[in-house]
Design an enzyme around this catalytic site. Sequence first.
Site, mmCIF file in Angstrom:
data_model
loop_
_atom_site.group_PDB
_atom_site.id
_atom_site.type_symbol
_atom_site.label_atom_id
_atom_site.label_comp_id
_atom_site.label_asym_id
_atom_site.label_seq_id
_atom_site.Cartn_x
_atom_site.Cartn_y
_atom_site.Cartn_z
ATOM 1 N NE ARG A 284 4.317 -5.651 -21.605
ATOM 2 C CZ ARG A 284 3.601 -4.360 -21.368
ATOM 3 N NH1 ARG A 284 3.999 -3.563 -22.372
ATOM 4 N NH2 ARG A 284 2.764 -4.175 -20.687
ATOM 5 C CG HIS A 288 -0.009 -6.843 -23.612
ATOM 6 N ND1 HIS A 288 0.669 -7.628 -22.633
ATOM 7 C CD2 HIS A 288 -1.099 -7.208 -23.976
ATOM 8 C CE1 HIS A 288 -0.128 -8.797 -22.812
ATOM 9 N NE2 HIS A 288 -1.094 -8.414 -23.489
ATOM 10 C CE1 TYR A 297 1.510 -0.031 -19.594
ATOM 11 C CE2 TYR A 297 0.111 0.318 -21.107
ATOM 12 C CZ TYR A 297 1.031 -0.555 -20.977
ATOM 13 O OH TYR A 297 1.328 -1.526 -21.615
#
Length: 391
Positions: A284, A288, A297
């Site tokens: 990805r 998200h 992160y």
Amino acid sequence: MTVESTAARKTTRRSSGTKRTTGASAKKAPAAQSAEPELVQLLTPEGERVQHPEYDIDLSAEELRGLYRDMVLTRRFDSEATALQRQGELGLWASLLGQEAAQIGSGRALRDDDYVFPTYREHGVAWCRGVDPTNLLGMFRGVNNGGWDPSSNNFHLYTIVLGSQTLHATGYAMGVAKDGADSAVLAYFGDGASSQGDVNESFVFSAVYNAPVVFFCQNNQWAISEPIEKQTRVPLYQRARGFGFPGVRVDGNDVLACLAVTRSALERARRGEGPTLIEAFTYRMAAHTTSDDPTRYRRDAEREAWEAKDPILRLKAYLENEGHADAAFFEELEAESEALGKHVREVVRAMPVPEHMAMFDHTYADGHALVDEERAQFAAYQASFANGEAE
């Protein structure tokens, strides 16, 4: 058939009764096996065509250009939707950036009479099924609950609840088998949803009832901020073995491999041989959703490494190297892409402003005290603004 390296199958165990030793007399434990399972790959990141003994595909130049066009236009639609959300036209958007090959490859493997159960990120599959892209945006703007008739395209409405669509797919596939039809069902979910009970329950039922369903897991490495290594101790496709059906890991950034593997699994389902789990190993590239900040992160170096495996760039390199597409093709596609972006902007901006209070209207069939209380609180909040409406 599970495609797996020999090294990946080797494990080391220590008896529960064996004591650990320290000091010079301790025996050094063997190094853990680090080899990753093999990917089914037909097109390398550099755009070089390779063969696979079990999965191969022979496509014409026109078909290859069609796959490239699908991915380019899907990416443009996706980027336009992201921009519209940033401009306040959509409430939320879940980008597919980086996953175009997994979705277009698997989507183009379907027959018209097959049925698809998506999550909320399968914009490329929706494109392959003929769903108007602007219909996808109505839900994210809050003006409809989906915007298309699932039976007209054999493409179910988007499912926000993680994993539940795999149970829907399994039940539908069991019905297909009872009806004696030779169509198949394709169910999508992500690596995060693979940890949900619904997904594992669907594996149980589909295996026991030999349902003609293909489970397509887009492993994009991150379940929001949770990395894949904190979700499973084995590669996801190997889970299928425990339920009694085959699993295979495919290069999710290789549109040719995704097409070949999904086509094979669907044909297997139609022959009455039961379910298959496909793990599309991809990434990805974006957040998200537009409410997420991936810089909190994951490292830039990780993304940069995956950018070198871009699914669109590798197919473009192959088309150019093999002389399957010329400059005129790419120029025309760029113009088509711009036209699509303009069309999407115009349609979304012409959509009505969502009615803020409508979300309380159909929560329950009859009245409900808690919903009434929440409705009153929200109405008071809206009235607290100078113009009577929250901006």
